[in-house]
Design an enzyme around this catalytic site. Structure first.
Site, PDB file in Angstrom:
ATOM      1  CG  ASP A 139      15.435  73.912   5.296  1.00 51.96           C
ATOM      2  OD1 ASP A 139      15.446  72.706   5.588  1.00 51.96           O
ATOM      3  OD2 ASP A 139      14.710  74.391   4.393  1.00 51.96           O
ATOM      4  CB  SER A 140      16.784  76.471   0.715  1.00 51.62           C
ATOM      5  OG  SER A 140      16.056  75.291   0.513  1.00 51.62           O
TER       6      SER A 140
ATOM      7  CG  ASN B 123      22.148  75.572  -2.204  1.00 54.97           C
ATOM      8  OD1 ASN B 123      22.426  74.477  -1.706  1.00 54.97           O
ATOM      9  ND2 ASN B 123      21.944  75.737  -3.488  1.00 54.97           N
TER      10      ASN B 123
ATOM     11  CB  CYS C 130      14.058  60.193   2.502  1.00 57.84           C
ATOM     12  SG  CYS C 130      14.042  61.770   1.655  1.00 57.84           S
TER      13      CYS C 130
HETATM   14  N1  SAH Z   1      15.857  66.987   8.636  1.00 56.30           N
HETATM   15  C1  SAH Z   1      14.499  67.478   8.601  1.00 56.30           C
HETATM   16  C2  SAH Z   1      13.767  67.095   7.343  1.00 56.30           C
HETATM   17  C3  SAH Z   1      14.476  67.545   6.075  1.00 56.30           C
HETATM   18  S1  SAH Z   1      13.424  67.674   4.713  1.00 56.30           S
HETATM   19  C4  SAH Z   1      13.751  66.970   9.834  1.00 56.30           C
HETATM   20  O1  SAH Z   1      14.234  66.026  10.466  1.00 56.30           O
HETATM   21  O2  SAH Z   1      12.707  67.511  10.177  1.00 56.30           O
HETATM   22  C5  SAH Z   1      14.456  68.440   3.557  1.00 56.30           C
HETATM   23  C6  SAH Z   1      14.650  69.926   3.791  1.00 56.30           C
HETATM   24  O3  SAH Z   1      15.651  70.365   2.886  1.00 56.30           O
HETATM   25  C7  SAH Z   1      13.453  70.809   3.525  1.00 56.30           C
HETATM   26  O4  SAH Z   1      13.159  71.547   4.675  1.00 56.30           O
HETATM   27  C8  SAH Z   1      13.873  71.744   2.376  1.00 56.30           C
HETATM   28  O5  SAH Z   1      13.402  73.078   2.555  1.00 56.30           O
HETATM   29  C9  SAH Z   1      15.358  71.693   2.490  1.00 56.30           C
HETATM   30  N2  SAH Z   1      16.163  71.905   1.272  1.00 56.30           N
HETATM   31  C10 SAH Z   1      16.003  71.345   0.056  1.00 56.30           C
HETATM   32  N3  SAH Z   1      17.044  71.675  -0.750  1.00 56.30           N
HETATM   33  C11 SAH Z   1      17.877  72.455  -0.012  1.00 56.30           C
HETATM   34  C12 SAH Z   1      19.133  73.081  -0.269  1.00 56.30           C
HETATM   35  N4  SAH Z   1      19.744  72.922  -1.438  1.00 56.30           N
HETATM   36  N5  SAH Z   1      19.705  73.783   0.721  1.00 56.30           N
HETATM   37  C13 SAH Z   1      19.096  73.917   1.920  1.00 56.30           C
HETATM   38  N6  SAH Z   1      17.934  73.328   2.226  1.00 56.30           N
HETATM   39  C14 SAH Z   1      17.323  72.604   1.274  1.00 56.30           C
END
Ligand code: SAH
Length: 415
Positions: free
Chosen positions: A263-264, A298, A359
């Site tokens: 996650d970022s 990322n 989503c």
């Molecule tokens: N799968 C998670 C919810 C994901 S929400 C669950 O079930 O609880 C989307 C997530 O993507 C967020 O935490 C956000 O910080 C992360 N995010 C957004 N863009 C990103 C990227 N390019 N690389 C890594 N993480 C990212």
């Protein structure tokens, strides 16, 4: 009293019981002695003055009226909201055995446009996304306390959607005490810490409950297949966009040997790490030697690097943020979904599994499947669709309001 006269020929949406009225359907609004309070109750009538519905009026929104009821005898008052809220809570009663993290009210699907309420153990979190929900906020809060027997409500009316409604962002204690920094909830036997003040949405992706369970079951099946000699080597899981590690914990609890969570957001990862630590002392005891990695990266870069390094996984979860906030973003969003899915498919071992989600409300179930099919083709792999995935039953969609469907996913097996 406010009365909206609906243009002749625009009654069709009422026949279909769609809960939203746009300005183009309104001939005129009468009873405007002073500027109306946003969210005030309005009576809707057809061109001949016959009753159509009751709604909440917001002249600052393109969604000019959201409908409360198609029943002329219904009085829109505190009692009306108490009944609707009690009914919504009662519908979720059966889920309490599995979890104490529940969505108690889900807007239009529960006949309460603009209202979202989640429960985390003894804490309620309320989101008002419409002027109507704002207008009845206090009555709704009272009703929530009355039907749950709880004392604490935190308000997270901070979603960008409020700006489109001309409503200010608002956040803070609505009833009771300040919430603790982390609330522990237990879902299907696994503990998750939730930060309702700073977390995404109301703190946790409650909607992914069934899919977390599915990951648990799939990892157990993969282990059984290995025990039976059909697979070999350590069982590796990659959870992309892991947030606070919902899917990661499910995979670890089910006995995956290695779980890499990406996650970022450093804060989300830190919470994920704490969440896993909470589970270490819980029975059944964790599988010895599990490799647990939390990576602040990322995902697009991670996938590229992993392909370069020829990494392979038994199961990958892709649950990215909403790439298409509206139809204008569809092209760019489609390309991003395709790139992620293409790379994830290439990173799977033979017979490896991919759970892939979108989503974005603007991306339909059909479109999402087409994008992923394109990714399968371009990845040069073969894949089977095992299951379509969606939000849990506490996030229903009203059949009259298809816009309410947002979370969609596919379970694929690379063959
Ligand atoms: N799968 C998670 C919810 C994901 S929400 C669950 O079930 O609880 C989307 C997530 O993507 C967020 O935490 C956000 O910080 C992360 N995010 C957004 N863009 C990103 C990227 N390019 N690389 C890594 N993480 C990212």
């Amino acid at each position: 009293m406010l009365v909206a006269h609906i243009k002749a020929g625009k009654e069709r949406s009422f026949e279909r019981r769609h809960p939203w009225i746009y300005p183009g359907a309104i001939d005129q609004v009468r009873g405007l002695a002073a500027p109306p309070v946003p969210g005030e109750t309005i009576r809707l009538v057809d061109a001949r003055g016959r009753f159509l519905a009751w709604g909440a009026y917001n002249e600052h929104s393109q969604l000019r009226i959201r409908l409360w009821s198609f029943n002329e005898d219904e009085v829109i008052d505190a009692g009306f909201f108490a009944r609707r809220i009690a009914a919504a809570c009662a519908r979720r009663a059966g889920l309490r055995e599995r979890s104490n993290a529940l969505r108690l009210v889900f807007g239009e699907a529960d006949g309460l446009p603009g209202l979202v309420v989640d429960q985390y153990d003894r804490q309620l979190v309320m989101q008002c996304m419409s002027a109507g929900a704002d207008y009845w906020r206090e009555a709704m809060a009272d009703a929530l306390l009355a039907c749950t027997g709880l004392c604490d409500i935190y308000e997270r009316s901070d979603a960008a959607a409020r700006q489109r409604e001309g409503l200010p962002l608002r956040e803070g204690v609505l009833r009771g005490a300040e919430p603790p920094a982390s609330i522990a909830v237990r879902e299907d036997g696994i503990l998750y810490g939730v930060n309702v003040r700073e977390g995404h949405k109301t703190g946790f992706y409650v909607d992914q409950r069934d899919n977390r369970r599915l990951v648990f079951d799939l990892v157990q099946e993969l282990r059984a297949a290995r025990a039976a000699g059909h697979r070999s080597g350590p069982l590796s899981v990659l959870n992309c966009f892991c947030y606070t590690g919902g899917f990661s914990l499910a995979a670890l609890k089910a006995g995956a040997d290695e779980v890499i969570s990406v996650d970022s957001s450093g804060d989300a990862l830190a919470q994920g790490e704490r969440n896993w630590a909470m589970n270490l002392s819980q029975s059944p005891a964790p599988v010895p030697g599990q490799q647990v990695h939390w990576r602040d990266e990322n995902v697009f870069d991670t996938l590229k690097a992993m392909l370069r390094d020829e990494r392979r996984f038994d199961l990958i979860v892709l649950d990215p943020p909403k790439f298409a906030p509206s139809a204008h973003h569809l092209d760019k969003a489609s390309r991003a979904y395709k790139e992620l899915n293409l790379k994830a498919l290439q990173l799977l071992k033979p017979d490896g599994l991919l759970l892939t989600f979108s989503c974005s409300g603007a991306v339909s179930v059909d479109l999402f499947q087409k994008i992923v099919a394109g990714a399968v083709f371009d990845a040069g792999v073969d894949a089977q669709l095992l299951r379509r995935l969606a939000a849990g039953v506490d996030h229903p969609m009203a059949m009259t309001h298809p816009e309410g469907e947002y979370l969609k996913g596919l379970l694929l097996r690379r063959i």
